[in-house]
Each structure stands twice: as structure tokens, then as C-alpha cells.
Design an enzyme around this catalytic site. Structure first.
Site, PDB file in Angstrom:
ATOM      1  CB  ALA A 139      -0.919   0.005   1.218  1.00  0.00           C
ATOM      2  CB  THR A 140       1.381   4.095  -1.820  1.00  0.00           C
ATOM      3  OG1 THR A 140       0.181   4.273  -2.596  1.00  0.00           O
ATOM      4  CG2 THR A 140       2.292   3.088  -2.499  1.00  0.00           C
ATOM      5  CB  ILE A 141       0.553   7.685   2.266  1.00  0.00           C
ATOM      6  CG1 ILE A 141      -0.166   9.024   2.515  1.00  0.00           C
ATOM      7  CG2 ILE A 141       2.058   7.850   2.286  1.00  0.00           C
ATOM      8  CD1 ILE A 141       0.164   9.643   3.872  1.00  0.00           C
ATOM      9  CB  SER A 142      -2.193   9.577  -2.499  1.00  0.00           C
ATOM     10  OG  SER A 142      -2.870   8.410  -2.878  1.00  0.00           O
ATOM     11  CG  HIS A 198      -4.111  12.840   0.345  1.00  0.00           C
ATOM     12  ND1 HIS A 198      -2.952  12.520   1.014  1.00  0.00           N
ATOM     13  CD2 HIS A 198      -4.713  11.655   0.069  1.00  0.00           C
ATOM     14  CE1 HIS A 198      -2.865  11.213   1.152  1.00  0.00           C
ATOM     15  NE2 HIS A 198      -3.915  10.662   0.575  1.00  0.00           N
ATOM     16  CB  SER A 232      -0.856   5.829   6.737  1.00  0.00           C
ATOM     17  OG  SER A 232      -1.111   7.061   6.089  1.00  0.00           O
ATOM     18  CG  HIS A 265      -7.458  -5.250   1.344  1.00  0.00           C
ATOM     19  ND1 HIS A 265      -6.461  -4.453   1.825  1.00  0.00           N
ATOM     20  CD2 HIS A 265      -6.984  -5.772   0.180  1.00  0.00           C
ATOM     21  CE1 HIS A 265      -5.432  -4.492   1.003  1.00  0.00           C
ATOM     22  NE2 HIS A 265      -5.717  -5.291   0.004  1.00  0.00           N
ATOM     23  CG  ASP A 287     -13.910  -6.592  -1.129  1.00  0.00           C
ATOM     24  OD1 ASP A 287     -13.461  -5.547  -1.650  1.00  0.00           O
ATOM     25  OD2 ASP A 287     -14.094  -7.638  -1.784  1.00  0.00           O
TER      26      ASP A 287
END
Length: 223
Positions: free
Chosen positions: A57-60, A65, A89, A111, A144
Site C-alpha cells: 500500500a501507499t500514501i498518496s 489528497h 495510513s 482489507h 472489502d
């Protein structure tokens, strides 16, 4: 201009985003000033770039944002209900909660349990975050995200933070009338932001916006 917007502090980052025209709405600027990105991004938190947070996963990037908040802003009023799919996060979940307080509620969906736990722990690093969690203004759940979170539906606004393989009907169904959905969608090996509005008469419109690159909205990893 995004690459010029990094700063040495949260305030400098947000001021640079505003100076470069990536934040135009005072309410969005104030909300982002009130949430220290260092609590949510483990490395170089004040860089205007996406970062890994583990678990695929990433933080944009902050400018994305800001774009999401500004797009959803007409529906982010005090007392509004918001769904944040792929809350990661917890950063944008907290910013959205700042925009709908007092009385608003934001549900962050992830998820896998470790990401739910990360969002909770990060949000509780600040007094503001702890208050929002204790008062029910922010809630993180494991589910989900492609199916939304019917328990708290309908939502004034829904944000999706990962690229969907299509227009997931459960998310559209869980919008209020009126309501807005902001989501990246995969199309022909590319991704674009779509802004989906459910109007007063129940009709649904889709507006294709900028090209983007997000991690995919997928099943939880096995094992």
C-alpha cells in the site's frame, strides 16, 4: 507544480501547495494544516510524493489528497457521513473528518487488519485524532472496500484511494441523493480519476478527470 511543493514542515508543505494553486479552497487548506502528515507518512512526510506504507500500500502525494478534498468539498459539510475506501495510513481519513466536524463521521476501510491497526495508531498520535476517534468521528474497519460499508450508508461523499477495475455498483448504491464519489478507475492499461455524482432525482453522472497512477483495489493478500 507538484514537484515544487515539498517543504521542511507540514505548514511549509501546505503553504507551498496553496501557493502553487494545488489547494484553492480555504477550508481544505485549514484542514490539511490541522493534520500533521508526519504522523501518517513514515519517510519524508513533507515531500509532495507518494510513499510506501508497507503491505503493498501507499500514501498518496499530498497534492492528490488536496484534489480529492476539493472535489468532494461541496458534500463535506458539518455532520456529513463519508466513506474512505483504502484508508491506508489514515491521513486522508483524518483530513476528511476535520472537514465534516462537528457531528460528522468518516469510516476508513482497509482489507487487511495490519493497515486498520496502522490507521488507528497513527490517528491516535495527535490530540485532535484521539478526540475524533473517541467521539466516533473516525472509525476504521476491515472489509472489502469494493463492497463499501453498508452499515453506515448512505454517504454524502465517498473517496477511493486505490485504482478500481470498474465502477463498483455497491459504492454508487451507498451514495446519498445527492452525493459524490471520487475514485481512480483502470481503463485500457491506464488510470483516470472519475467524479461520479448522484443527483437529486437519483440519476448518476460520471465525469472523467486527470490521469493518475494508484495501487490497485484488490483482494487482500493470501497467507
Amino acid at each position: 507544480m507538484a514537484w515544487r511543493s515539498s517543504g521542511a514542515s507540514n505548514e511549509a508543505l501546505i503553504e507551498n501547495l496553496a501557493r502553487n494553486g494545488l489547494i484553492t479552497q480555504p477550508r481544505v487548506k485549514q484542514a490539511m494544516l490541522g493534520v500533521d502528515r508526519a504522523h501518517y507518512a513514515p519517510h519524508a512526510p513533507y515531500q509532495d510524493s507518494p510513499q510506501t506504507i508497507g503491505h503493498a500500500a501507499t500514501i498518496s502525494a499530498p497534492h492528490m489528497h488536496a484534489s480529492a478534498c476539493e472535489s468532494l468539498l461541496p458534500y463535506l459539510k458539518p455532520g456529513a457521513r463519508v466513506l474512505d475506501v483504502g484508508s491506508g495510513s489514515g491521513y486522508l481519513t483524518h483530513v476528511l473528518a476535520e472537514l465534516v466536524k462537528p457531528g460528522g463521521r468518516v469510516v476508513g476501510v482497509e482489507h487487511i487488519q495490519p493497515l486498520v491497526d496502522i490507521g488507528i495508531a497513527n490517528t491516535r498520535k495527535s490530540a485532535e485524532g484521539r478526540e475524533l476517534m473517541d467521539d466516533g468521528g473516525i472509525r476504521y474497519v476491515k472489509a472489502d472496500g469494493r463492497l463499501g460499508w453498508p452499515e453506515d450508508a448512505p454517504y454524502d461523499a465517498i473517496h477511493v484511494g486505490a485504482a478500481a477495475a470498474g465502477f463498483h455498483q455497491p459504492l454508487i448504491d451507498q451514495l446519498k441523493v445527492p452525493g459524490r464519489l471520487f475514485m481512480p478507475v483502470e481503463e485500457n492499461y491506464m488510470q483516470h480519476i472519475y467524479v461520479i455524482d448522484k443527483r437529486e432525482d437519483g440519476s448518476v453522472t460520471r465525469k472523467k478527470d486527470m490521469g493518475v497512477q494508484y495501487v490497485p483495489l484488490t483482494d487482500a493478500p493470501k497467507g
